[in-house]
Design an enzyme around this catalytic site. Sequence first.
Site, PDB file in Angstrom:
ATOM      1  N   ASP A  54       0.815  -1.212   0.000  1.00 27.34           N
ATOM      2  CA  ASP A  54       0.000   0.000   0.000  1.00 27.34           C
ATOM      3  C   ASP A  54       0.848   1.261   0.000  1.00 27.34           C
ATOM      4  OD1 ASP A  54      -2.363  -1.316  -0.023  1.00 27.34           O
ATOM      5  OD2 ASP A  54      -2.792  -1.098   2.109  1.00 27.34           O
ATOM      6  N   LYS A  76      -3.159   3.884  -3.260  1.00 20.45           N
ATOM      7  CA  LYS A  76      -3.506   5.151  -3.904  1.00 20.45           C
ATOM      8  C   LYS A  76      -2.273   6.029  -3.956  1.00 20.45           C
ATOM      9  CE  LYS A  76      -7.562   5.436  -1.665  1.00 20.45           C
ATOM     10  NZ  LYS A  76      -8.454   6.040  -0.730  1.00 20.45           N
ATOM     11  N   MET A 191      -6.297   9.737  10.107  1.00 15.24           N
ATOM     12  CA  MET A 191      -6.979  10.270   8.908  1.00 15.24           C
ATOM     13  C   MET A 191      -7.884  11.451   9.250  1.00 15.24           C
ATOM     14  SD  MET A 191      -8.013   6.691   7.045  1.00 15.24           S
ATOM     15  CE  MET A 191      -8.362   5.705   8.497  1.00 15.24           C
TER      16      MET A 191
HETATM   17  N1  SAH Z   1      -2.913   0.739   9.538  1.00 15.52           N
HETATM   18  C1  SAH Z   1      -2.299   2.028   9.788  1.00 15.52           C
HETATM   19  C2  SAH Z   1      -3.304   3.161   9.645  1.00 15.52           C
HETATM   20  C3  SAH Z   1      -3.798   3.352   8.229  1.00 15.52           C
HETATM   21  S1  SAH Z   1      -4.891   4.711   8.084  1.00 15.52           S
HETATM   22  C4  SAH Z   1      -1.650   2.016  11.165  1.00 15.52           C
HETATM   23  O1  SAH Z   1      -1.885   1.080  11.947  1.00 15.52           O
HETATM   24  O2  SAH Z   1      -0.876   2.928  11.474  1.00 15.52           O
HETATM   25  C5  SAH Z   1      -3.803   5.994   7.587  1.00 15.52           C
HETATM   26  C6  SAH Z   1      -3.550   6.939   8.740  1.00 15.52           C
HETATM   27  O3  SAH Z   1      -2.554   6.408   9.591  1.00 15.52           O
HETATM   28  C7  SAH Z   1      -3.015   8.281   8.335  1.00 15.52           C
HETATM   29  O4  SAH Z   1      -4.052   9.159   7.911  1.00 15.52           O
HETATM   30  C8  SAH Z   1      -2.388   8.750   9.622  1.00 15.52           C
HETATM   31  O5  SAH Z   1      -3.385   9.178  10.528  1.00 15.52           O
HETATM   32  C9  SAH Z   1      -1.800   7.446  10.173  1.00 15.52           C
HETATM   33  N2  SAH Z   1      -0.384   7.253   9.808  1.00 15.52           N
HETATM   34  C10 SAH Z   1       0.134   6.209   9.147  1.00 15.52           C
HETATM   35  N3  SAH Z   1       1.479   6.324   9.034  1.00 15.52           N
HETATM   36  C11 SAH Z   1       1.811   7.486   9.651  1.00 15.52           C
HETATM   37  C12 SAH Z   1       3.042   8.167   9.885  1.00 15.52           C
HETATM   38  N4  SAH Z   1       4.215   7.670   9.461  1.00 15.52           N
HETATM   39  N5  SAH Z   1       3.007   9.325  10.560  1.00 15.52           N
HETATM   40  C13 SAH Z   1       1.850   9.841  11.020  1.00 15.52           C
HETATM   41  N6  SAH Z   1       0.661   9.243  10.827  1.00 15.52           N
HETATM   42  C14 SAH Z   1       0.631   8.073  10.163  1.00 15.52           C
END
Ligand code: SAH
Length: 280
Positions: A54, A76, A191
């Site tokens: 992803d 995406k 998000m």
């Molecule tokens: N499965 C992922 C979340 C996916 S939804 C997890 O467990 O982290 C995507 C959201 O994850 C983003 O909008 C943000 O809120 C967060 N996110 C993912 N990677 C990030 C990063 N490196 N820094 C800050 N926020 C992050």
Amino acid sequence: MTKNRAAMMQDFKNKLAAFERGTVWLAGAGPGDPGLITLLAAKGLGESDIIMYDALVNDDILELAGPHTTLEYVGKRAGVKSLKQPEITARMIAHARAGKRILRLKGGDPFIFGRGGEEAIELAKAGIHFRIIPGVTAGIGGIAYAGIPATHRDINNVISFVTGRDATGQLPVNIDWEALASGSPVIVFYMALKTMPEISEKLIQAGRSPNTPVAIISNASVADQSVIETTLENYKKMALETALERPATIVVGESVKIRGLLKNWQQTISNSLEKTETGT
Ligand code: SAH
């Protein structure tokens, strides 16, 4: 006789699960720092025939792919049409039926706002064996890299993880803001950059102090990690004035203040100091 280090490492590797043909490993890649992936995910990267990954997966992690592994990007990306969820699942099932070992790699943890549950259900329905490999989620590990502990005895016995958008891109309608405001001292939003002004208003209306600290952590655990601190009341104004970078995780609660006690000493990304700004 004591074993040498290489033999010990081999023994240890043998303790990890075998990656069987025709199965899917649904794994989390963590928030970005390659040091945060699990040994199982690393093994899966090296032994898989196909990695379906992803958008939020850090490219550095893909360097662990084996020499014969095919990389399939299914996320995406600005301007590029992404595969629809059913197409991703169908493709994964087809690969598995062809006897491939598939590493389905997602950012963070696959079961936290990552549709991992949906994909696992489809695999189960299709009669395909899979393994879930949890990852470090942004809302725990990402905020830790910013010096914010998910729990602290003096601050919270409860933590909530909330998504700022539903499947249609809007703020989810079924959130009980009163319960959240009064029952969860620390709230972590995923998000939520777009809907955070609305969220701040809802939390204040539901009784949360306008002065409640807020931290926005962008690009947690990668080189351009940045943290902006503000308050519920000031979020809207600050968001208009400051370019907020994605992906970002937002923390609401007193634990944001712990960061101030740690930040001059905490080593995070390659020991470099992150950018820090204080919102208005
Ligand atoms: N499965 C992922 C979340 C996916 S939804 C997890 O467990 O982290 C995507 C959201 O994850 C983003 O909008 C943000 O809120 C967060 N996110 C993912 N990677 C990030 C990063 N490196 N820094 C800050 N926020 C992050």
